[in-house]
Scaffold this motif. Structure first.
Motif: not given
Length: 359
Positions: A141-143, A300, A302, A240
């Motif tokens: 994920g993003d973080n 996720r 990508r 996701d």
């Protein structure tokens, strides 16, 4: 997971004698079920024991009195608490099994969620409303922060079905797998693989309990003749996945019984492949239709990556080897080749069901 060394609150926990907790049996329920109590489930996406843990969660969730007492903390860890963010652990100074400082750095992230939970329900400090019902880590994920939800799977998930089809295309890495697609093939067909006990599919990790200690890449497994491979198209946008994964198929074997292993992979643009989910079942008859759970995921996919499905009949030495005969697998001294066959196409062909969040 925190990388900073800070004192854990465990040292402040008071020493008290055991306290009797009243329980009562409920009439009409099976023996062993008492009054529902709050439960904190800490589950690892890469934990080899997670299938049994998820069965417990699913069973408790089906019981109304227990369902509203469940709290989930789902992280990108394996059974030995290695975290994906540090994998692979090639440097001994970061391996908590080998380094004391690394072990102490691990403790706050390991213990504090449980202490916060006990504060609310044992010390009565705070309210249950202060605790998220579900905290989960989205791999890639993003973080690295936890996401929070009131239910699992998240309320905004939808079911996605991918059908196994025989059409072979050439993947960017040169492989020629079958396809995972949104529509089944109109033509009925089958796909087969051979299980040879003398040359089993090797287990990827040297220690299944510490999978992320090495975090193996699985592309080379796709080249084995005893593994069926099916690929989806590369995704153009992030996808996701959050929730259960399952495989529905009809399987026959030339032996008296067989084992089925299914692994869902994330194939990178450069061809490398990493584990997303996996499942295993023993079939004690030569022919059977089944739904195989591959566990739950929070992952996720990508852009430019694609899903890949592996099907095979051994994973040795993590799992005892099926001899291809009706002998006890623990005692067998000889093996026989067997051929496994699955049905493709039409309304009853093999299909993979995923849970994806709405975007």
């Amino acid at each position: 997971m925190s990388s900073a060394v800070r004192p854990t609150r465990a040292r402040d926990w008071p020493t008290r004698g055991p306290r009797t907790v009243p329980t009562r049996r409920s009439r009409g329920r099976r023996s062993g079920w008492h009054r529902a109590i709050p439960v904190l489930h800490t589950v690892g996406w890469y934990d080899n024991c997670a299938p049994w843990h998820w069965r417990d969660i699913e069973e408790l969730t089906r019981r109304p009195d227990w369902a509203n007492q469940q709290y989930l903390l789902i992280d990108a860890i394996d059974h030995e608490n290695y975290h994906l963010s540090g994998a692979p652990y090639d440097d001994e100074t970061t391996d908590h099994a080998l380094n004391e400082a690394a072990f102490r750095a691990l403790l706050p992230g390991y213990l504090d969620p449980a202490l916060d939970f006990f504060d609310v329900f044992l010390r009565r400090q705070g309210s249950p409303a202060d605790l998220p019902r579900v905290r989960w880590h989205l791999v890639h994920g993003d973080n690295d922060d936890f996401r929070t939800d009131t239910v699992w799977p998240p309320a905004d998930t939808r079911s996605v079905t991918l059908h196994l089809t025989p059409e072979a295309g050439t993947a960017p890495d040169g492989d020629t797998p079958g396809l995972l697609g949104p529509t089944p093939s109109a033509d009925l067909s089958t796909a087969t693989w051979t299980h040879d006990p003398a040359d089993p599919v090797p287990s990827a990790a040297p220690n299944a309990f510490a999978y992320l200690q090495t975090n193996p890449r699985l592309h080379d497994w796709s080249k084995r003749a005893d593994i069926l491979v099916f690929d989806a198209e590369p995704t153009a946008d992030p996808l996701d996945l959050a929730g259960p994964v399952s495989l529905d198929l009809a399987l026959t074997t030339t032996g008296p019984s067989t084992d089925l292993f299914a692994k869902l992979l994330d194939v990178h643009p450069d061809g490398e492949a990493e584990l997303v989910a996996h499942g295993r079942v023993h079939l004690d008859t030569p022919e059977r239709r089944l739904t195989l759970p591959l566990g739950h995921v929070g992952y996720r996919l990508r852009p430019g990556h694609r899903l890949r499905l592996h099907l095979h009949s051994s994973d040795f030495p993590e799992f005892v080897l099926h001899p291809g005969t009706d002998e006890n697998p623990w005692l067998a001294t000889q093996g026989e080749l067997t051929t496994q066959r699955i049905r493709l196409g039409g309304t009853n062909g093999a299909r993979l069901t995923l849970s994806a969040t709405l975007t």
